[in-house]
Design a protein around this motif. Structure first.
Motif, short mmCIF file in Angstrom:
data_model
loop_
_atom_site.label_atom_id
_atom_site.label_comp_id
_atom_site.label_asym_id
_atom_site.label_seq_id
_atom_site.Cartn_x
_atom_site.Cartn_y
_atom_site.Cartn_z
N GLN A 163 -52.43 -12.50 -55.72
CA GLN A 163 -52.47 -11.05 -55.69
C GLN A 163 -51.37 -10.58 -54.74
OE1 GLN A 163 -54.60 -9.28 -57.52
NE2 GLN A 163 -55.91 -10.97 -58.20
N CYS A 190 -44.45 -7.93 -62.14
CA CYS A 190 -44.90 -6.54 -62.06
C CYS A 190 -43.73 -5.58 -62.22
CB CYS A 190 -45.60 -6.29 -60.72
SG CYS A 190 -47.22 -7.09 -60.54
N GLN A 289 -53.66 -9.12 -63.00
CA GLN A 289 -52.78 -8.58 -61.96
C GLN A 289 -51.65 -7.74 -62.54
OE1 GLN A 289 -53.50 -11.79 -62.60
NE2 GLN A 289 -53.04 -13.07 -60.82
N ARG A 292 -52.29 -3.62 -63.37
CA ARG A 292 -52.56 -2.65 -62.29
C ARG A 292 -51.32 -1.81 -62.03
NH1 ARG A 292 -55.60 -7.26 -58.61
NH2 ARG A 292 -57.30 -7.62 -60.11
#
Length: 316
Positions: A163, A190, A289, A292
């Motif tokens: 995370q 991400c 993950q 998000r």
């Protein structure tokens, strides 16, 4: 130039032609980056190997040419840990457009102590994530000039169990090398997905997608002197792992497919088909993950502050 149509299952050994297109692969002189470059070179495209080491890049290009006669290759000297090197990358490419960039280069440290760049940034986070974050900004005009450019970010299966700690992105408080590496790769992933969300919101023709190589080991990787030499002993030691893992040549397949497959699109995650560890490349559900968006937005803002650039600017 539009992507060619494709029918039938994807064949990793019979890639579609990409004549007239230009691809940049960071870290193209070794590991998964090398095999990504080698495989893309078979399509007739011009492949530029991004590397900070001229000698290693020349060795990699010689290896590719020995296997791909007539390969169109180039070298871009770039150090992703050095903002000045990243900032002048697009100018040094001397191109009028770029059809895809594969954000692959990375640093993996196994032992303490924590290391920093000359600018005081944790080395793995700065190289693996921030360097590519900034590079995307400087390549933006070239990517936007291509009819349907792609930004392909290579993450890691190791990131699946981590995370992001938005209060300690650079592992100042609690430095553990393997965890810091996995988190830097998660940050990359991400970023790649957040980039696509922003591109779609502006109506850009540029697509951004994320891939991971699964479990890719040197001991299962075919020799490519002088880039990689696998000994008979190393091959034997790697055989048991071959039941669940694969070599770096196969680890390159998801990135290559993300660059070439006309049916791939922005915001997707691609990885190996067998438990995410080995096998042919396939589209897979996003990990928890990676869903998000609030975290990704905060990471984006922090990355803008640390690099002084915004990759969304100029991508249309």
């Amino acid at each position: 130039m539009s992507h060619p149509s494709r029918t039938g299952p994807w064949n990793v050994h019979r890639l579609p032609r990409a004549d007239g297109r230009t691809f940049l692969v960071t870290g193209g002189n070794a590991g998964i980056g090398y095999f990504t470059a080698e495989q893309l070179a078979t399509t007739g495209a011009t492949v530029v190997l991004g590397s900070r080491d001229q000698v290693k890049a020349e060795g990699a290009m010689a290896s590719i040419r020995s296997r791909v006669p007539g390969a169109r290759l180039g070298h871009l000297r770039i150090d992703l840990a050095d903002p000045a090197s990243v900032g002048t990358a697009a100018e040094r490419l001397c191109l009028d457009r770029l059809d895809a960039v594969v954000h692959n280069a990375g640093v993996a440290l196994d032992h303490p102590p924590r290391r920093e760049t000359e600018d005081g940034l944790e080395l793995m986070f700065a190289t693996n994530h921030l360097g590519h974050f900034a590079l995307t900004r400087w390549l933006a005009p070239l990517l936007s000039a291509a009819p349907a450019a792609r930004v392909v970010t290579v993450g890691s299966f190791a990131a699946k169990s981590e995370q992001l700690d938005l209060d300690d992105l650079q592992s100042v408080k609690d430095y553990r090398p393997k965890r810091a590496y996995a988190r830097s790769k998660l940050a990359q992933m991400c970023f790649g997905l957040e980039l696509d969300r922003r591109l779609r919101a502006t109506g850009s023709t540029v697509l951004s997608m994320v891939v991971h190589p699964g479990g890719a080991l040197d001991s299962l990787t075919p020799s490519r002197p002088p880039v990689h030499i696998r000994t008979a002993g190393g091959r034997l030691r790697g055989l048991p792992a071959g039941l669940v893992l694969q070599g770096k040549d196969a680890g390159a397949w998801p990135a290559v497919r993300a660059v070439l497959d006309p049916q791939a699109t922005g915001g997707e995650l691609w990885g190996p088909s067998c438990f995410g560890l080995r096998g042919r490349p396939r589209r897979e559900p996003r990990w928890d993950q990676l869903t998000r968006t609030a975290v990704a937005e905060q990471l984006w803002d922090a990355s803008c502050e640390l690099t002084g650039v915004d990759p969304g600017l100029g991508l249309t």
